[in-house]
Design a protein around this motif. Structure first.
Motif, PDB file in Angstrom:
ATOM      1  N   GLU A 111       0.643  -1.317  -0.070  1.00  0.00           N
ATOM      2  CA  GLU A 111      -0.100  -0.054  -0.097  1.00  0.00           C
ATOM      3  C   GLU A 111       0.887   1.275   0.021  1.00  0.00           C
ATOM      4  O   GLU A 111       0.451   2.244  -0.579  1.00  0.00           O
ATOM      5  CB  GLU A 111      -0.965  -0.027   1.189  1.00  0.00           C
ATOM      6  CG  GLU A 111      -2.037  -0.806   1.181  1.00  0.00           C
ATOM      7  CD  GLU A 111      -2.943  -0.938   2.421  1.00  0.00           C
ATOM      8  OE1 GLU A 111      -2.728  -0.072   3.153  1.00  0.00           O
ATOM      9  OE2 GLU A 111      -3.717  -1.701   2.477  1.00  0.00           O
ATOM     10  N   ASP A 112       2.030   1.347   0.778  1.00  0.00           N
ATOM     11  CA  ASP A 112       2.896   2.318   0.536  1.00  0.00           C
ATOM     12  C   ASP A 112       3.583   2.507  -0.631  1.00  0.00           C
ATOM     13  O   ASP A 112       3.325   3.774  -1.019  1.00  0.00           O
ATOM     14  CB  ASP A 112       3.990   2.089   1.915  1.00  0.00           C
ATOM     15  CG  ASP A 112       4.811   3.230   1.661  1.00  0.00           C
ATOM     16  OD1 ASP A 112       4.329   4.340   2.328  1.00  0.00           O
ATOM     17  OD2 ASP A 112       5.879   3.367   1.039  1.00  0.00           O
ATOM     18  N   VAL A 113       3.938   1.572  -1.444  1.00  0.00           N
ATOM     19  CA  VAL A 113       4.378   1.778  -2.747  1.00  0.00           C
ATOM     20  C   VAL A 113       3.542   2.144  -3.650  1.00  0.00           C
ATOM     21  O   VAL A 113       3.627   3.131  -4.562  1.00  0.00           O
ATOM     22  CB  VAL A 113       5.050   0.327  -3.271  1.00  0.00           C
ATOM     23  CG1 VAL A 113       5.589   0.441  -4.663  1.00  0.00           C
ATOM     24  CG2 VAL A 113       6.042  -0.090  -2.222  1.00  0.00           C
ATOM     25  N   GLY A 114       2.061   2.010  -3.262  1.00  0.00           N
ATOM     26  CA  GLY A 114       0.935   2.388  -4.287  1.00  0.00           C
ATOM     27  C   GLY A 114       0.609   3.875  -4.075  1.00  0.00           C
ATOM     28  O   GLY A 114      -0.035   4.338  -4.671  1.00  0.00           O
ATOM     29  N   PHE A 115       1.338   4.360  -2.925  1.00  0.00           N
ATOM     30  CA  PHE A 115       0.567   5.832  -2.465  1.00  0.00           C
ATOM     31  C   PHE A 115       0.859   6.779  -3.745  1.00  0.00           C
ATOM     32  O   PHE A 115      -0.029   7.705  -3.964  1.00  0.00           O
ATOM     33  CB  PHE A 115       1.567   6.190  -1.379  1.00  0.00           C
ATOM     34  CG  PHE A 115       0.898   7.505  -0.665  1.00  0.00           C
ATOM     35  CD1 PHE A 115      -0.203   7.482  -0.025  1.00  0.00           C
ATOM     36  CD2 PHE A 115       1.814   8.562  -0.867  1.00  0.00           C
ATOM     37  CE1 PHE A 115      -0.617   8.973   0.425  1.00  0.00           C
ATOM     38  CE2 PHE A 115       1.416   9.947  -0.343  1.00  0.00           C
ATOM     39  CZ  PHE A 115       0.185   9.894   0.244  1.00  0.00           C
ATOM     40  N   GLY A 116       2.016   6.637  -4.412  1.00  0.00           N
ATOM     41  CA  GLY A 116       2.406   7.623  -5.200  1.00  0.00           C
ATOM     42  C   GLY A 116       1.495   7.322  -6.376  1.00  0.00           C
ATOM     43  O   GLY A 116       0.622   8.676  -6.761  1.00  0.00           O
ATOM     44  N   GLU A 118      -1.356   6.291  -6.840  1.00  0.00           N
ATOM     45  CA  GLU A 118      -2.759   6.751  -6.394  1.00  0.00           C
ATOM     46  C   GLU A 118      -2.793   8.022  -6.207  1.00  0.00           C
ATOM     47  O   GLU A 118      -3.573   8.882  -6.881  1.00  0.00           O
ATOM     48  CB  GLU A 118      -3.120   6.419  -4.940  1.00  0.00           C
ATOM     49  CG  GLU A 118      -3.365   4.957  -4.674  1.00  0.00           C
ATOM     50  CD  GLU A 118      -3.751   4.467  -3.235  1.00  0.00           C
ATOM     51  OE1 GLU A 118      -4.480   3.513  -3.136  1.00  0.00           O
ATOM     52  OE2 GLU A 118      -3.161   5.245  -2.272  1.00  0.00           O
ATOM     53  N   VAL A 131       3.411  -1.384  -8.846  1.00  0.00           N
ATOM     54  CA  VAL A 131       3.981  -1.849  -7.474  1.00  0.00           C
ATOM     55  C   VAL A 131       4.546  -2.987  -7.586  1.00  0.00           C
ATOM     56  O   VAL A 131       5.819  -3.065  -6.918  1.00  0.00           O
ATOM     57  CB  VAL A 131       2.667  -1.960  -6.614  1.00  0.00           C
ATOM     58  CG1 VAL A 131       2.999  -2.564  -5.432  1.00  0.00           C
ATOM     59  CG2 VAL A 131       2.009  -0.464  -6.375  1.00  0.00           C
TER      60      VAL A 131
ATOM     61  N   ARG B 225       5.744  12.896  -2.860  1.00  0.00           N
ATOM     62  CA  ARG B 225       4.982  11.805  -3.661  1.00  0.00           C
ATOM     63  C   ARG B 225       3.767  12.048  -4.234  1.00  0.00           C
ATOM     64  O   ARG B 225       2.819  11.198  -4.580  1.00  0.00           O
ATOM     65  CB  ARG B 225       4.867  10.541  -2.718  1.00  0.00           C
ATOM     66  CG  ARG B 225       6.429   9.936  -2.534  1.00  0.00           C
ATOM     67  CD  ARG B 225       6.375   8.797  -1.712  1.00  0.00           C
ATOM     68  NE  ARG B 225       5.805   7.543  -1.809  1.00  0.00           N
ATOM     69  CZ  ARG B 225       5.521   6.723  -1.115  1.00  0.00           C
ATOM     70  NH1 ARG B 225       6.069   6.521  -0.038  1.00  0.00           N
ATOM     71  NH2 ARG B 225       4.813   5.591  -1.398  1.00  0.00           N
ATOM     72  N   ARG B 233      -7.482  11.439  -7.178  1.00  0.00           N
ATOM     73  CA  ARG B 233      -6.836  10.320  -6.238  1.00  0.00           C
ATOM     74  C   ARG B 233      -7.490   9.184  -6.844  1.00  0.00           C
ATOM     75  O   ARG B 233      -8.833   8.949  -6.569  1.00  0.00           O
ATOM     76  CB  ARG B 233      -6.664  10.665  -5.015  1.00  0.00           C
ATOM     77  CG  ARG B 233      -5.420   9.840  -4.368  1.00  0.00           C
ATOM     78  CD  ARG B 233      -5.307  10.466  -2.906  1.00  0.00           C
ATOM     79  NE  ARG B 233      -3.890   9.826  -2.398  1.00  0.00           N
ATOM     80  CZ  ARG B 233      -4.032   8.347  -1.719  1.00  0.00           C
ATOM     81  NH1 ARG B 233      -5.382   8.037  -1.461  1.00  0.00           N
ATOM     82  NH2 ARG B 233      -3.063   7.760  -1.527  1.00  0.00           N
ATOM     83  N   THR B 234      -6.704   8.069  -7.174  1.00  0.00           N
ATOM     84  CA  THR B 234      -7.241   6.695  -7.392  1.00  0.00           C
ATOM     85  C   THR B 234      -7.162   5.910  -6.247  1.00  0.00           C
ATOM     86  O   THR B 234      -6.235   6.110  -5.531  1.00  0.00           O
ATOM     87  CB  THR B 234      -6.930   6.143  -8.774  1.00  0.00           C
ATOM     88  OG1 THR B 234      -5.618   6.402  -8.789  1.00  0.00           O
ATOM     89  CG2 THR B 234      -7.787   6.969  -9.791  1.00  0.00           C
ATOM     90  N   MET B 236      -5.757   2.196  -4.818  1.00  0.00           N
ATOM     91  CA  MET B 236      -5.127   0.870  -5.569  1.00  0.00           C
ATOM     92  C   MET B 236      -6.056  -0.351  -4.923  1.00  0.00           C
ATOM     93  O   MET B 236      -5.913  -1.391  -5.534  1.00  0.00           O
ATOM     94  CB  MET B 236      -3.940   0.682  -4.613  1.00  0.00           C
ATOM     95  CG  MET B 236      -3.053  -0.457  -4.838  1.00  0.00           C
ATOM     96  SD  MET B 236      -1.629  -0.467  -3.593  1.00  0.00           S
ATOM     97  CE  MET B 236      -0.673  -1.847  -4.323  1.00  0.00           C
TER      98      MET B 236
END
Lengths: 285, 274
Positions: A111-116, A118, A131, B225, B233-234, B236
């Motif tokens: 989830e952290d890697v997906g933050f950017g 997102e 990711v 970031r 915002r989307t 995940m």
């Protein structure tokens, strides 16, 4: 504008205002003072400096977290003072900070890697692809379901790097990424950075005060009092031991030893970077 | 002392309740609580009891976990019951000096006890089967419409999930500061409550300072970031309703109707009252 340049900064100046006890501005301190910085795409750049030399301030400019008081800075062709390019700049130049705990936002690694991604508004499927690729690139794919609290410092920093890569930047700025790590973690992170530079051709700007970390850089800048005071290849920089020491930099032991031996009359080449090189040079005498 | 705090009472599992969309569980809990207060009668409590038992069984969580929450509010329930018994006006059953227990009072006390304990058990079922992250996700998506009345739903959900993420870090930090202060002769254990509270000051101040520093760092990292609030915002892991979620909504609606009917037409009286 030069197409091969990812970063073009000229005459950058930035001042911090110091406030007195009553909250009134008391003094101004120049953190950057007329810095020129040009970086070509795909290079591995290192910026050295002791504490308070302005290197972190410079790093924050590269990601438009700060904007210069004077001078201009283009990142991937975008002017950092223009607010409309803010997202584009932050996508082009990712940033990794010193403290691994304070930059991990998600409570699960993936989830952290997906933050950017997102934040970039990508569709869900594409976020997952990125990711996966980013976590595989830093060798953390197997730990994707873990809580960051269960990772070591070096692993957390690799996750932070993955979080930046997932945004597909042209350039990654690392602000003392190894300062809080043990030697093992430091090695892990540097190895990861080098691989990214070689395999993915991502421009790396490594900001550090450990000279050992910059030996494989293409170009090294040394900062002091908000100015770039030395620049050149690691070998050129490391051959000027006295000058480096005057900027309060610790020269690597092998370099220092070679320099001292040379002063005593041994015929050694300038700017020896590692123990292996020193051994080779001594064998050839 | 502080080492024993654990947060979140999520009980890991794979039951159908665990897998349900958090929005369904939030709605279900809300409907359940509202029904307890709106349809308050002995016969509708029978229906609520049946519903609770079914939920506990299919959640596959040991019932002891469910009832654990009741212990903490036992005192509150006792006091509420006593006040209700003595202070509700109506037919006196027992009269001692100026105090009297009324029939209405006893009824009220029993209703109150049912409501409170069922409320706790009902929400425990939700928190035991939903991770805190799913819960914030569910709140964010489920309450998205509140954006229109200018409630910053995304921001609140983001704050909640960051707070959850930082709890283990701040706990570790607390332990570290405690050890550091103890090694310099600080005493956290002895003395009365006031002295104990005072002795926490050298623990709390560094903790706050460091929390602010962390918050500042985190804000920078989030901005770096590309975080710019919830707009554009989307997700995940977006929440998507599946078939089981729709079925669950139907069951919730069915439950609400049964509760209403039991309340309206159920004729069970408390048997032991005159």
């Amino acid at each position: 504008m030069d197409r091969d340049k990812i970063i073009e900064g000229s005459g950058l100046s930035y001042h911090y205002t110091i406030y007195d006890d009553e909250g009134k501005p008391a003094a101004e301190q120049a953190a950057l003072d007329g810095v020129d910085l040009h970086v070509e795409k795909g290079q591995f750049i290192a910026i050295l400096g002791h504490n308070g030399s302005g290197k972190s301030t410079l790093a924050r400019h590269l990601n438009a977290l700060l904007t210069p008081d004077e001078g201009t800075l283009y990142v991937n062709g975008y002017d950092t003072r223009d607010a409309q390019y803010l997202l584009k700049i932050r996508q082009s130049a990712g940033m990794v900070f010193q403290n691994p705990d304070n930059q991990i936002i998600g409570s699960v690694v993936e989830e952290d890697v997906g933050f950017g991604p997102e934040n970039m508004g990508l569709p869900t499927k594409m976020i997952w692809e990125r990711v996966e690729k980013a976590l595989k690139a830093v060798g953390m794919w197997k730990r994707r379901g873990d809580s960051p609290a269960r990772l070591s410092g070096g692993q957390k920093q690799r996750v932070a790097i993955a979080g930046v890569i997932a945004m597909r930047p042209r350039c990654i700025v690392l602000d003392e990424p190894t300062a809080m790590l043990d030697p093992g973690g430091r090695k892990e992170v540097l190895q990861t950075i080098r691989e990214l530079n070689e395999k993915e051709k991502i421009t790396i700007i490594l900001i550090t005060h450990y000279m050992e970390e910059v030996t494989s850089a293409d170009q090294v800048f040394v900062m002091d009092h908000g100015k770039i005071v030395m620049s050149g290849s690691p070998r050129q920089i490391f051959s000027k031991v006295e000058e480096l020491q005057s900027y309060r930099m610790d020269v690597p032991q092998a370099t220092l030893l070679a320099w001292k031996l040379k002063q005593r009359g041994l015929n050694l080449p300038d700017g020896i970077l590692s123990v292996e090189e020193l051994v080779d040079a001594l064998n050839q005498l | 002392m502080l080492r024993e705090i654990t947060l979140g009472q999520y009980y890991p599992g794979t039951s159908i309740l665990h897998r349900l969309d958090p929005r369904v569980k939030l709605t279900g809990t809300l409907v359940f609580i509202v029904s307890l207060f709106a349809f308050s009668s002995v016969s509708s409590y029978l229906a609520a009891t049946a519903a609770l038992i079914v939920m506990i069984v299919i959640s596959e969580v040991p019932p002891g976990f469910m009832l654990r929450g009741l212990r903490t509010i036992f005192l509150l329930m006792l006091i509420t019951a006593l006040f209700n018994m003595f202070l509700t006006p109506g037919d006196p059953i027992v009269k001692v000096w100026k105090l009297q227990i009324t029939r209405e009072g006893v009824e009220m006390a029993i209703h109150m006890a049912f409501r409170l304990s069922y409320l706790i058990i009902g929400s425990s079922i939700m928190t035991l089967t939903t991770t805190p992250n799913q819960l914030t996700d569910g709140l964010e998506t489920g309450l998205h419409w509140m954006n229109r009345i200018h409630v910053p739903v995304h921001e609140i959900a983001m704050m909640m999930s960051i707070a959850l993420r930082f709890i283990p870090i701040l706990m570790e930090e607390t332990n570290r500061i405690m050890s550091a202060q103890i090694s310099r002769g600080a005493d956290f254990e002895s003395g009365g409550p006031i002295r104990k509270a005072k002795s926490l000051i050298p623990l709390l101040i560094p903790l706050f300072v460091s929390a602010f520093r962390r918050a500042n760092d985190l804000a920078l990292a989030m901005e770096a970031r590309g975080y710019h609030g919830g707009d554009g915002r989307t997700k995940m892991k977006p929440l998507i309703y599946k078939k089981r979620d729709r079925v669950a909504y139907l069951i919730i609606a069915g439950y609400a109707i049964v509760m209403f009917l039991m309340w309206k037409y159920g004729k069970i009286k408390l048997p032991f009252l005159p």
